[in-house]
Design an enzyme around this catalytic site. Sequence first.
Site, PDB file in Angstrom:
ATOM      1  N   VAL A 192       0.865  -1.262   0.047  1.00  0.00           N
ATOM      2  CA  VAL A 192      -0.154   0.152  -0.030  1.00  0.00           C
ATOM      3  C   VAL A 192       0.867   1.215   0.077  1.00  0.00           C
ATOM      4  O   VAL A 192       0.830   2.220  -0.976  1.00  0.00           O
ATOM      5  CB  VAL A 192      -0.851   0.002   1.262  1.00  0.00           C
ATOM      6  CG1 VAL A 192      -1.776   1.347   1.266  1.00  0.00           C
ATOM      7  CG2 VAL A 192      -2.119  -1.256   1.070  1.00  0.00           C
ATOM      8  N   CYS A 193       1.448   1.610   1.257  1.00  0.00           N
ATOM      9  CA  CYS A 193       2.188   2.626   1.311  1.00  0.00           C
ATOM     10  C   CYS A 193       3.477   2.954   0.457  1.00  0.00           C
ATOM     11  O   CYS A 193       3.809   3.839  -0.026  1.00  0.00           O
ATOM     12  CB  CYS A 193       2.476   2.759   2.715  1.00  0.00           C
ATOM     13  SG  CYS A 193       1.277   2.619   3.778  1.00  0.00           S
ATOM     14  N   VAL A 194       4.093   1.827  -0.190  1.00  0.00           N
ATOM     15  CA  VAL A 194       4.978   1.675  -1.214  1.00  0.00           C
ATOM     16  C   VAL A 194       4.514   1.621  -2.598  1.00  0.00           C
ATOM     17  O   VAL A 194       4.913   2.426  -3.416  1.00  0.00           O
ATOM     18  CB  VAL A 194       6.212   0.684  -0.969  1.00  0.00           C
ATOM     19  CG1 VAL A 194       7.141   0.547  -2.060  1.00  0.00           C
ATOM     20  CG2 VAL A 194       6.656   0.993   0.506  1.00  0.00           C
TER      21      VAL A 194
END
Lengths: 207, 207, 207, 207, 207, 207, 207, 207
Positions: free
Chosen positions: E117-119
């Site tokens: 998600v965040c990457v």
Amino acid sequence: MNKPYVRLDRDNAAVLLVDHQAGLLSLVRDIEPDKFKNNVLALADAARYFNLPTILTTSFETGPNGPLVPELKALFPDAPYIARPGQINAWDNEDFVKAIKATGKKQLIIAGVVTEVCVAFPALSAIEEGYEVFVITDASGTFNAMTRDAAWERMTAAGAQLLTWFGAACELHRDWRRDIEGLGALFSNHIPDYRNLMTAYDTHTTK
Amino acid sequence: MNKPYVRLDRDNAAVLLVDHQAGLLSLVRDIEPDKFKNNVLALADAARYFNLPTILTTSFETGPNGPLVPELKALFPDAPYIARPGQINAWDNEDFVKAIKATGKKQLIIAGVVTEVCVAFPALSAIEEGYEVFVITDASGTFNAMTRDAAWERMTAAGAQLLTWFGAACELHRDWRRDIEGLGALFSNHIPDYRNLMTAYDTHTTK
Amino acid sequence: MNKPYVRLDRDNAAVLLVDHQAGLLSLVRDIEPDKFKNNVLALADAARYFNLPTILTTSFETGPNGPLVPELKALFPDAPYIARPGQINAWDNEDFVKAIKATGKKQLIIAGVVTEVCVAFPALSAIEEGYEVFVITDASGTFNAMTRDAAWERMTAAGAQLLTWFGAACELHRDWRRDIEGLGALFSNHIPDYRNLMTAYDTHTTK
Amino acid sequence: MNKPYVRLDRDNAAVLLVDHQAGLLSLVRDIEPDKFKNNVLALADAARYFNLPTILTTSFETGPNGPLVPELKALFPDAPYIARPGQINAWDNEDFVKAIKATGKKQLIIAGVVTEVCVAFPALSAIEEGYEVFVITDASGTFNAMTRDAAWERMTAAGAQLLTWFGAACELHRDWRRDIEGLGALFSNHIPDYRNLMTAYDTHTTK
Amino acid sequence: MNKPYVRLDRDNAAVLLVDHQAGLLSLVRDIEPDKFKNNVLALADAARYFNLPTILTTSFETGPNGPLVPELKALFPDAPYIARPGQINAWDNEDFVKAIKATGKKQLIIAGVVTEVCVAFPALSAIEEGYEVFVITDASGTFNAMTRDAAWERMTAAGAQLLTWFGAACELHRDWRRDIEGLGALFSNHIPDYRNLMTAYDTHTTK
Amino acid sequence: MNKPYVRLDRDNAAVLLVDHQAGLLSLVRDIEPDKFKNNVLALADAARYFNLPTILTTSFETGPNGPLVPELKALFPDAPYIARPGQINAWDNEDFVKAIKATGKKQLIIAGVVTEVCVAFPALSAIEEGYEVFVITDASGTFNAMTRDAAWERMTAAGAQLLTWFGAACELHRDWRRDIEGLGALFSNHIPDYRNLMTAYDTHTTK
Amino acid sequence: MNKPYVRLDRDNAAVLLVDHQAGLLSLVRDIEPDKFKNNVLALADAARYFNLPTILTTSFETGPNGPLVPELKALFPDAPYIARPGQINAWDNEDFVKAIKATGKKQLIIAGVVTEVCVAFPALSAIEEGYEVFVITDASGTFNAMTRDAAWERMTAAGAQLLTWFGAACELHRDWRRDIEGLGALFSNHIPDYRNLMTAYDTHTTK
Amino acid sequence: MNKPYVRLDRDNAAVLLVDHQAGLLSLVRDIEPDKFKNNVLALADAARYFNLPTILTTSFETGPNGPLVPELKALFPDAPYIARPGQINAWDNEDFVKAIKATGKKQLIIAGVVTEVCVAFPALSAIEEGYEVFVITDASGTFNAMTRDAAWERMTAAGAQLLTWFGAACELHRDWRRDIEGLGALFSNHIPDYRNLMTAYDTHTTK
């Protein structure tokens, strides 16, 4: 302090197959299904090969636990078969213990599903009553390796000896010269690598 | 030399849930979180199902260790709850030991976080004082498998017996006939494979 | 038959750091390097925090085994330091044993590289001479898990107790109230998950 | 040459749950049962939370494959439910494809049992017909990791995108501010570690 | 058809550290905590060593996700710091994208928690806008290896290049002769095995 | 769209052995040391057996990275040997590239330590310049499997083909009839299982 | 209660190599072949280096089990060699026991294939007859780790001590000063990491 | 850019079984022997069940590689059988290619030992000549998972599709209604879990 070496003796051993039922087998995840099926049938074939009295038992087989796997029924058509009405520890069932006593044997070879319950409970009870107990580790299965490891610790602390079906067969046979063909067939049918050795050997030496 | 078979007895057992706290749980990495949560709740449900006196305790719950997980509080609203002001070994807390003695039981079922400290320390202390100790391996968690294995060795050497929540429930229940529905519900709620067996069974047999 | 519970006692324990040398560390493959380095330094920090007399020793440090890792030298500048000229079992070195006896302690906390030799040999010797031995499993490393497991079995059979640095620290500290800051700092510096709990706690409670 | 970034769009996505049946689930061994059950229910809860049209289908549910797990039926009482009379690839069933077309969506989120058949076949068919396919990897299960890896390779080569239920939920939600409570509840119910973070946060900040 | 070799260029690269927050880190279970902490700090040290413009961002840091780990704040006191009010994909936050554009760099080195998600989301968005994206695999963490593998497949299919912090440092440095001391110190501080090589080398060669 | 099948051709291939140095080898942890040593020597023996021009290179061998392992020097006494003064990517060293061009070969077989740097960088550079690159996966090593997997993805995306030393030897040999003795000896020396097959075969057939 | 520390004594130990046969070796899957081959040869080299009387035996070597691996025959041309005609437990063969008694040693170092049969059976028999038994774990192999673990439990319960070849060599040597060259050569030939340390040391110190 | 979905078509597919020889099988260590044997026989049974033309070939079967396993010979007594005199890539053997062309099929289902050579080489050659290639991953085996993974990458990059025997059988069958009994028997004989589902189903529904 050391535990003495008690060897399996083909004249003094009986086999207990506990709760290898079609439903319960779906709970077994510490051994791959193909391998576990092979191990159970290998133990059963070994029991027959060595003419060991064998006792079958099931837990609540009319419910979700399901019936005994048909292969085992077929291999031991005349064996005592105790469908326990509810006792979880098979040793709490009088008929089961009676069947064991009727064999007159003092060494019990036990395998079943699941290891920490259906194997460990009667194993612990049998030791209490003076039997020499041999647990067949690879014909017994359970939820995961962590559960199995704890069950092994409990049983070995109580005095059980842990063996695979192969180790048990070797300890029962003692000497290849008793019957090379028979033991070879047992291995060939249940150890693919050994079968390959035999195939290659036969091919190379008959050239 | 063998350790005698001491069976769990529903009339003589109490349950100790030690430090299952929201912060400490982030340290548990030897069991997957989904599975560990399920195991802890299964043990709690089993304790209630068998009406075993249950004692809750926490370590420094106002600090980073965090509060007891709310599900456990909710399941045992009236249980003794000892928020230890600082003792790492719960057995060093007088109120905790008093609560145990008040149960009048001689068998202690222990689970907690982390295994080598919050479980092992009171387990070892309890054995010293003559209790029969059963560690619930799969409702206890810690940093990694290597740490867990060392803790298991230390506890078994001292005389503790290792069991999973499922093994404990089976040993407490003894016979399906006492209550098929109740035990079945416990298994169905916490063993997905068993729930599937029951679902399939119900579907097939009601056709 | 059970092994009695011998607790680590901060007033009666010494620490032996055996052969954590720059060359030998390349042999350690049963623990990841980042983790192992952290564990060794955590044990060293704990030894300092609890003011435990600590003894350093090395094997053949002028050869391929290489020098003691500099961090350990720096942490214990005044500790007895025995560069063994050849003895593989540190206990075979008189100066080493003398240094231990000079501490007047009866509990020995041992860690080193490699587990089955540099840890196991002096651990077994110390038990023979009546010491209570605690092996710090996660600050000791070796070639692979199989080797480690065999070494653990040998040492526990002989009476050693297996603990991690974290378990040892908890058993030495006994009660958070002795010094919350100090133990908290030890954990924060060596357990990333615990540091995160403290960071989050501090942030949330100071809003 | 790079595959363009196609994001999941809550206004353009439908969910296909394929063959999560009580019998077939016993074949799933690449994910632990507790975890797999949680993942499937998490995906189902996410589908409901985002109001995505959802289609249920089963293979031969009157035979050994067994019935759809009751939880899924209960969560989607009004969803199209296609009990396929025999087609292995659900896309070969006209009713199934009609139900998909009736949603008017162009993005298909697919999960099922077993991955290389019940998921891969309709996924590959859907891509052929121009749909954007997102496979939910952790709500799909199969015999072992080796089988799963091969199925993933086949699907990604064909253009499918692989996501977990958590990744899909995040991509559908886009911004916490749309609804903090709702997404938080979804995570709290299905990610034990996240629930613990919320518990600790709530406790710490309400002091 | 082959992807061309785009090398990291120290004059054209910026670093994005996404959501390394004290709470979210408890979700990371595909890398051991000690190792992951070391990898993240190693990447941060490398970013400083190569004077790469670095941008910090957090997701909802006032809630359960928790604050950015203090070490990162301390290492980059003057870096752009975007505390996103709700956007899950950092690229959806205008300030974040502005900060990136302000660097004037065309190569983006991304690491964060959680990987899929965040990457992955900002990595996919950045590629769409023409950036060359390098994902630092070992400074990015998530729930488990299965999730990570799927995220890697999605990002590589889109054109991202996967590198560890060590690989990135080597590609940025190009030639030891630029600065032996500096690169050596970076390795010594974050690769225990390399530190040991340096310790042994220094000892042996100064005899 | 498919990558065409480019076969290794013994008349058109050269071997590059990159940075197999005594110090750097302590960093290799994705393959067991015994096995890795065997693989590297097997590749070297294969290079000699097929008379492939072979080029040796080292990185900074006078520092902690240490000297080339002596076995390789001994096997290729007359091979070009480029001790790079500082270039991390061997392709950045003119002498190395010159030596390659001097072979007149268009296929490059590359192995080295560590995979994501010393192998991947020159592999990617060589592809850019039109060479056909074959990476020998099992004679290349690095910190861990996660790092290796990412390096493999980067290299295959760029067009490299991945092979083991055994696969390469088979593709170079094409037909056993060219030289049964020679290829058999290569296998016997580096594949214990194959050696055993030959031993058993020879024994059985000469009876 | 603790097992006393019995050290290996080079003047009182004999080595038994049991059934390392070309066919049986294909059954060994709990250790990688390259590593296992190295371990067996390392033990053999150690036996020679310490001048320990060594006894070779085989099971049914004219059948599929195959001949003893030639390297062992070559290393011990004058050792007693008992080709058992059929006894599975080597201790059941009179010639084997006679050969052992003829050595006059009381400590037996045993390794073989497969662990739970060819090693465990004679180990258990030897303990019964008062020998001190040391099992070389890493020069003994079997079908899988589960089988090995059970065999280890059985042997340790009976009083055997588990050691690797490296641990045994260290315990036999006691002090490096007896012969630095000789022990160094043994390690260099069988521990690649140690060889690298020596290579680097030699290079660095001769500059 | 996506690879189109090419489905296996029972009217257009042939099966190639390459080098499943008794000696070579001892090299296979990426799948357990029991499971691998089952997979190979399952593929063979499927080939017969779907009446797919099947071609057998061996490499140097008069040498250490050993004879084709007898089960395969027995299952396909009339199949083309090409005992290659030396060609390692079966496609280099004219008779083999002729036999394939004689089937008139355009889809080739390939399995063999070892994966990166005996499977990969003819698979790559077949794709070059325009065939659609399906590799049966679980009926192909090799030295270890690392080798297999590299071989899979090479084959998928070239356009091969990876399938298990089960996936292939499902894709060939398409619809259970064609023959429920036959497909059920195939699954029952080779998937123990499925057999158990059938056993339980039959028992429950016939009450």
